[in-house]
Design a protein around this motif. Structure first.
Motif, PDB file in Angstrom:
ATOM      1  N   PRO A 277       0.803  -1.230   0.000  1.00  0.00           N
ATOM      2  CA  PRO A 277       0.000   0.000   0.000  1.00  0.00           C
ATOM      3  C   PRO A 277       0.831   1.273   0.000  1.00  0.00           C
ATOM      4  CG  PRO A 277      -0.113  -1.076   2.139  1.00  0.00           C
ATOM      5  CD  PRO A 277       0.599  -2.019   1.226  1.00  0.00           C
ATOM      6  N   PHE A 278       2.044   1.225   0.590  1.00  0.00           N
ATOM      7  CA  PHE A 278       2.908   2.401   0.671  1.00  0.00           C
ATOM      8  C   PHE A 278       4.314   2.030   0.216  1.00  0.00           C
ATOM      9  CE2 PHE A 278      -0.146   2.615   4.238  1.00  0.00           C
ATOM     10  CZ  PHE A 278      -0.894   3.707   3.809  1.00  0.00           C
ATOM     11  N   THR A 279       5.052   3.027  -0.227  1.00  0.00           N
ATOM     12  CA  THR A 279       6.442   2.785  -0.627  1.00  0.00           C
ATOM     13  C   THR A 279       7.244   2.317   0.579  1.00  0.00           C
ATOM     14  OG1 THR A 279       6.418   4.287  -2.509  1.00  0.00           O
ATOM     15  CG2 THR A 279       8.543   3.903  -1.444  1.00  0.00           C
ATOM     16  N   THR A 280       7.985   1.240   0.373  1.00  0.00           N
ATOM     17  CA  THR A 280       8.745   0.600   1.437  1.00  0.00           C
ATOM     18  C   THR A 280      10.239   0.742   1.157  1.00  0.00           C
ATOM     19  OG1 THR A 280       6.959  -0.991   1.792  1.00  0.00           O
ATOM     20  CG2 THR A 280       9.114  -1.566   2.664  1.00  0.00           C
ATOM     21  N   LEU A 281      10.970   1.194   2.156  1.00  0.00           N
ATOM     22  CA  LEU A 281      12.409   1.405   2.045  1.00  0.00           C
ATOM     23  C   LEU A 281      13.143   0.464   2.992  1.00  0.00           C
ATOM     24  CD1 LEU A 281      12.424   5.322   2.267  1.00  0.00           C
ATOM     25  CD2 LEU A 281      12.204   3.930   0.205  1.00  0.00           C
ATOM     26  N   ARG A 282      14.214  -0.146   2.507  1.00  0.00           N
ATOM     27  CA  ARG A 282      15.060  -0.941   3.397  1.00  0.00           C
ATOM     28  C   ARG A 282      15.560  -0.062   4.536  1.00  0.00           C
ATOM     29  NH1 ARG A 282      19.136  -2.862  -0.190  1.00  0.00           N
ATOM     30  NH2 ARG A 282      20.291  -1.040   0.509  1.00  0.00           N
ATOM     31  N   SER A 283      15.810  -0.640   5.687  1.00  0.00           N
ATOM     32  CA  SER A 283      16.075   0.151   6.899  1.00  0.00           C
ATOM     33  C   SER A 283      17.182   1.177   6.733  1.00  0.00           C
ATOM     34  CB  SER A 283      16.411  -0.779   8.068  1.00  0.00           C
ATOM     35  OG  SER A 283      15.259  -1.411   8.551  1.00  0.00           O
ATOM     36  N   ASP A 284      18.288   0.797   6.085  1.00  0.00           N
ATOM     37  CA  ASP A 284      19.404   1.738   5.969  1.00  0.00           C
ATOM     38  C   ASP A 284      19.017   2.972   5.167  1.00  0.00           C
ATOM     39  OD1 ASP A 284      19.374  -0.327   3.859  1.00  0.00           O
ATOM     40  OD2 ASP A 284      21.031   0.810   2.998  1.00  0.00           O
ATOM     41  N   ILE A 285      18.119   2.805   4.194  1.00  0.00           N
ATOM     42  CA  ILE A 285      17.635   3.928   3.385  1.00  0.00           C
ATOM     43  C   ILE A 285      16.569   4.701   4.153  1.00  0.00           C
ATOM     44  CG2 ILE A 285      16.527   4.569   1.198  1.00  0.00           C
ATOM     45  CD1 ILE A 285      17.677   1.936   0.039  1.00  0.00           C
ATOM     46  N   TYR A 286      15.667   3.971   4.780  1.00  0.00           N
ATOM     47  CA  TYR A 286      14.550   4.592   5.503  1.00  0.00           C
ATOM     48  C   TYR A 286      15.049   5.523   6.616  1.00  0.00           C
ATOM     49  CZ  TYR A 286      10.286   4.981   8.301  1.00  0.00           C
ATOM     50  OH  TYR A 286       9.209   5.459   9.006  1.00  0.00           O
ATOM     51  N   LYS A 287      16.031   5.080   7.376  1.00  0.00           N
ATOM     52  CA  LYS A 287      16.503   5.873   8.518  1.00  0.00           C
ATOM     53  C   LYS A 287      17.090   7.208   8.070  1.00  0.00           C
ATOM     54  CE  LYS A 287      17.360   1.789  11.360  1.00  0.00           C
ATOM     55  NZ  LYS A 287      18.394   0.872  11.928  1.00  0.00           N
ATOM     56  N   VAL A 288      17.847   7.197   6.977  1.00  0.00           N
ATOM     57  CA  VAL A 288      18.421   8.446   6.472  1.00  0.00           C
ATOM     58  C   VAL A 288      17.334   9.341   5.890  1.00  0.00           C
ATOM     59  CG1 VAL A 288      20.103   9.437   4.868  1.00  0.00           C
ATOM     60  CG2 VAL A 288      20.603   7.260   5.994  1.00  0.00           C
ATOM     61  N   PHE A 289      16.382   8.723   5.192  1.00  0.00           N
ATOM     62  CA  PHE A 289      15.275   9.471   4.589  1.00  0.00           C
ATOM     63  C   PHE A 289      14.428  10.146   5.675  1.00  0.00           C
ATOM     64  CE2 PHE A 289      10.749   9.204   3.149  1.00  0.00           C
ATOM     65  CZ  PHE A 289      10.806  10.215   2.206  1.00  0.00           C
ATOM     66  N   ILE A 290      14.085   9.397   6.719  1.00  0.00           N
ATOM     67  CA  ILE A 290      13.274   9.942   7.803  1.00  0.00           C
ATOM     68  C   ILE A 290      14.010  11.072   8.520  1.00  0.00           C
ATOM     69  CG2 ILE A 290      12.449   9.404  10.127  1.00  0.00           C
ATOM     70  CD1 ILE A 290      10.441   8.700   8.059  1.00  0.00           C
ATOM     71  N   GLU A 291      15.293  10.903   8.709  1.00  0.00           N
ATOM     72  CA  GLU A 291      16.073  11.953   9.374  1.00  0.00           C
ATOM     73  C   GLU A 291      16.031  13.249   8.577  1.00  0.00           C
ATOM     74  OE1 GLU A 291      20.694  12.787  10.811  1.00  0.00           O
ATOM     75  OE2 GLU A 291      20.071  10.770  10.209  1.00  0.00           O
ATOM     76  N   ALA A 292      16.169  13.139   7.256  1.00  0.00           N
ATOM     77  CA  ALA A 292      16.125  14.328   6.405  1.00  0.00           C
ATOM     78  C   ALA A 292      14.735  14.952   6.410  1.00  0.00           C
ATOM     79  CB  ALA A 292      16.541  13.960   4.980  1.00  0.00           C
ATOM     80  N   PHE A 293      13.697  14.109   6.379  1.00  0.00           N
ATOM     81  CA  PHE A 293      12.329  14.622   6.365  1.00  0.00           C
ATOM     82  C   PHE A 293      11.986  15.275   7.700  1.00  0.00           C
ATOM     83  CE2 PHE A 293       7.710  14.506   6.263  1.00  0.00           C
ATOM     84  CZ  PHE A 293       7.444  14.865   4.952  1.00  0.00           C
ATOM     85  N   ALA A 294      12.454  14.674   8.795  1.00  0.00           N
ATOM     86  CA  ALA A 294      12.198  15.248  10.122  1.00  0.00           C
ATOM     87  C   ALA A 294      12.860  16.610  10.265  1.00  0.00           C
ATOM     88  CB  ALA A 294      12.703  14.288  11.199  1.00  0.00           C
ATOM     89  N   LYS A 295      14.070  16.728   9.743  1.00  0.00           N
ATOM     90  CA  LYS A 295      14.777  18.004   9.811  1.00  0.00           C
ATOM     91  C   LYS A 295      14.035  19.069   9.016  1.00  0.00           C
ATOM     92  CE  LYS A 295      19.327  20.071   8.991  1.00  0.00           C
ATOM     93  NZ  LYS A 295      20.723  19.820   8.522  1.00  0.00           N
ATOM     94  N   ALA A 296      13.503  18.685   7.865  1.00  0.00           N
ATOM     95  CA  ALA A 296      12.802  19.636   7.001  1.00  0.00           C
ATOM     96  C   ALA A 296      11.425  20.004   7.535  1.00  0.00           C
ATOM     97  CB  ALA A 296      12.685  19.067   5.589  1.00  0.00           C
ATOM     98  N   THR A 297      10.901  19.232   8.487  1.00  0.00           N
ATOM     99  CA  THR A 297       9.579  19.515   9.058  1.00  0.00           C
ATOM    100  C   THR A 297       9.667  19.821  10.555  1.00  0.00           C
ATOM    101  OG1 THR A 297       9.226  17.130   9.386  1.00  0.00           O
ATOM    102  CG2 THR A 297       8.340  18.105   7.367  1.00  0.00           C
ATOM    103  N   SER A 298      10.818  20.303  10.995  1.00  0.00           N
ATOM    104  CA  SER A 298      11.032  20.541  12.428  1.00  0.00           C
ATOM    105  C   SER A 298      10.088  21.588  13.006  1.00  0.00           C
ATOM    106  CB  SER A 298      12.482  20.961  12.673  1.00  0.00           C
ATOM    107  OG  SER A 298      12.790  22.143  11.944  1.00  0.00           O
ATOM    108  N   ASP A 299       9.501  22.433  12.150  1.00  0.00           N
ATOM    109  CA  ASP A 299       8.594  23.471  12.644  1.00  0.00           C
ATOM    110  C   ASP A 299       7.135  23.017  12.664  1.00  0.00           C
ATOM    111  OD1 ASP A 299       8.525  23.290   9.884  1.00  0.00           O
ATOM    112  OD2 ASP A 299       8.076  25.423   9.590  1.00  0.00           O
ATOM    113  N   ILE A 300       6.872  21.736  12.288  1.00  0.00           N
ATOM    114  CA  ILE A 300       5.513  21.203  12.284  1.00  0.00           C
ATOM    115  C   ILE A 300       5.384  20.223  13.447  1.00  0.00           C
ATOM    116  CG2 ILE A 300       3.754  19.976  10.960  1.00  0.00           C
ATOM    117  CD1 ILE A 300       5.214  20.764   8.416  1.00  0.00           C
ATOM    118  N   PRO A 301       4.374  20.377  14.300  1.00  0.00           N
ATOM    119  CA  PRO A 301       4.227  19.476  15.454  1.00  0.00           C
ATOM    120  C   PRO A 301       4.080  18.012  15.040  1.00  0.00           C
ATOM    121  CG  PRO A 301       2.803  21.393  15.679  1.00  0.00           C
ATOM    122  CD  PRO A 301       3.330  21.424  14.284  1.00  0.00           C
ATOM    123  N   ARG A 302       4.807  17.131  15.740  1.00  0.00           N
ATOM    124  CA  ARG A 302       4.674  15.694  15.554  1.00  0.00           C
ATOM    125  C   ARG A 302       3.508  15.185  16.389  1.00  0.00           C
ATOM    126  NH1 ARG A 302       9.417  12.747  14.444  1.00  0.00           N
ATOM    127  NH2 ARG A 302       8.073  10.906  14.714  1.00  0.00           N
TER     128      ARG A 302
END
Length: 406
Positions: A277-302
């Motif tokens: 149902p959703f794009t799936t990333l192997r862990s080594d890719i996912y962790k770096v991707f999430i880190e970059a996305f989190a940094k880019a959305t740091s001003d939006i509440p989690r």
């Protein structure tokens, strides 16, 4: 309106864009696509009223056969039977052929991807009908189409009305390939537009052949950009793309140089799926991707995550998320629209529609359904090319705007 729709979509691609030539055969078969409300699957209609699950990783057509009637035999020593063995689902053991009325009858195997079950039975053939855009002949019957006949319970967890599985893999016995020569003169390609889940009444379209793909009053082939389809000799039932990098807000995330490569066993690589149902990333890719996305959305509440989506944000009226780009071979960019990047789970919560596949994921990246929704994608197997449009929502259109009736 029609001209502006095409121009706007083309402008949304900063990289190479391809406009199809107009010398394609006009012979095209088409069906309406529906999204199921019980399972995350899409179906289209064959034989007037039978719904088939669209499985781009399935090697052939699979049909329920519950009437107990005898079926034509495909001999065990025939070339067709040999073809079934070459593309038998790798998750399943090869079946044992059986004898029917003194004749060795070919047996083949289907893999049910949700319960992950294998089921083997008789490989046979029969007639198949599908709709056409030709008002003189709105339905076309194709004779002697090969399929796997499953008389025992199969797809038991599938919703009522789903009659079988339409395998659309890059194989000789795939549903699309059996509509080409010598049976029909269609080109070796098919195109999909999967409707979004904003409403269960939304519809999409599937085309067999070279178009035209009529979106309102234009041919949507002009909206496609193309990249190369890659063959993996160890995974013949899958379509693979050459992914060079993933960018968040225009900045490529830092990964190992071989992050998207195949290994010696044929694992790895980047494929597409109508099961995930959703794009799936192997862990080594996912962790770096999430880190970059989190940094880019740091001003939006989690907010608290929603299984299986781990990264969720508070959604507001002026909610904006970072741009995600998939950098494909030859400089082609697949721009993931906000609607395809995020999954709205409530009025004020949206989650990143990418999931962690784990360290042992079979592929580096599997592009899933949510990222393909409301986008025209074309599998041009004849010239090993994959075409994709921008998200149709960006041009005030949807998959439901495609013509599927004469």
């Amino acid at each position: 309106m029609e001209k502006s729709l095409v121009v706007l979509c083309l402008l949304l691609f900063s990289a190479y864009s391809y406009v199809s030539a107009h010398n394609y055969s006009p012979k095209t078969l088409v069906s309406t696509v529906s999204k199921n409300t019980i399972l995350p699957i899409f179906t289209f209609t064959l034989n007037k009223n039978q719904e088939f699950f669209i499985h781009i990783g399935g090697p052939y057509l699979v049909r329920k056969c519950n009437d107990g009637l005898p079926r034509p035999i495909v001999p065990c020593d025939s070339p067709v039977c040999a073809l079934t063995r070459g593309v038998s689902p790798h998750q399943c053991p090869l079946p044992t052929n059986t004898v029917i009325n003194g004749v060795c009858a070919c047996q083949a195997t289907a893999f049910e991807p949700f319960q992950r079950l294998c089921n083997s039975d008789q490989f046979t053939y029969g007639d198949l009908s599908i709709s056409s855009l030709n008002p003189i002949s709105p339905s076309v019957t194709v004779n002697n189409v090969y399929y796997l006949c499953i008389p025992k319970p199969f797809l038991v967890d599938f919703p009522p009305g789903v009659f079988g599985l339409a395998g659309l893999a890059p194989t000789a016995l795939a549903t699309w390939n059996q509509l080409t020569r010598p049976r029909l003169g269609l080109e070796k390609k098919f195109a999909l537009c999967l409707p979004s889940d904003e409403s269960p009444l939304n519809k999409g379209a599937i085309y067999f052949g070279g178009g035209p793909y009529k979106l309102r009053n234009i041919d949507a082939r002009s909206m496609l950009s193309y990249t190369r389809l890659i063959r993996n000799p160890r995974k013949l039932n899958n379509y693979f793309l050459g992914l060079k990098g993933i960018s968040v807000n225009g900045k490529r995330i830092l990964l190992a140089p071989n992050a998207f490569d195949f290994d010696r066993n044929g694992d790895g690589g980047v494929t597409l799926s109508t099961v995930f149902p959703f794009t799936t990333l192997r862990s080594d890719i996912y962790k770096v991707f999430i880190e970059a996305f989190a940094k880019a959305t740091s001003d939006i509440p989690r907010v608290i995550s929603t299984t299986p989506l781990e990264f969720c944000l508070k959604s507001t009226t002026n909610f904006q998320v970072p741009r995600i780009d998939l950098e494909l071979a030859a400089g082609v960019i697949w721009k993931v629209s906000p609607a395809n990047a995020m999954k709205k789970v409530s009025d004020d919560v949206a989650c990143l529609a990418f999931v962690n596949g784990g360290d042992a994921a079979a592929q580096a990246v599997v592009i899933g359904l949510h990222q393909m929704e409301n986008t025209l994608v074309e599998f041009d197997v004849g010239r090993s090319a994959f075409g994709f449009s921008c998200s149709l929502g960006l041009v005030n259109a949807s998959c439901g705007d495609f013509q599927t009736r004469p």
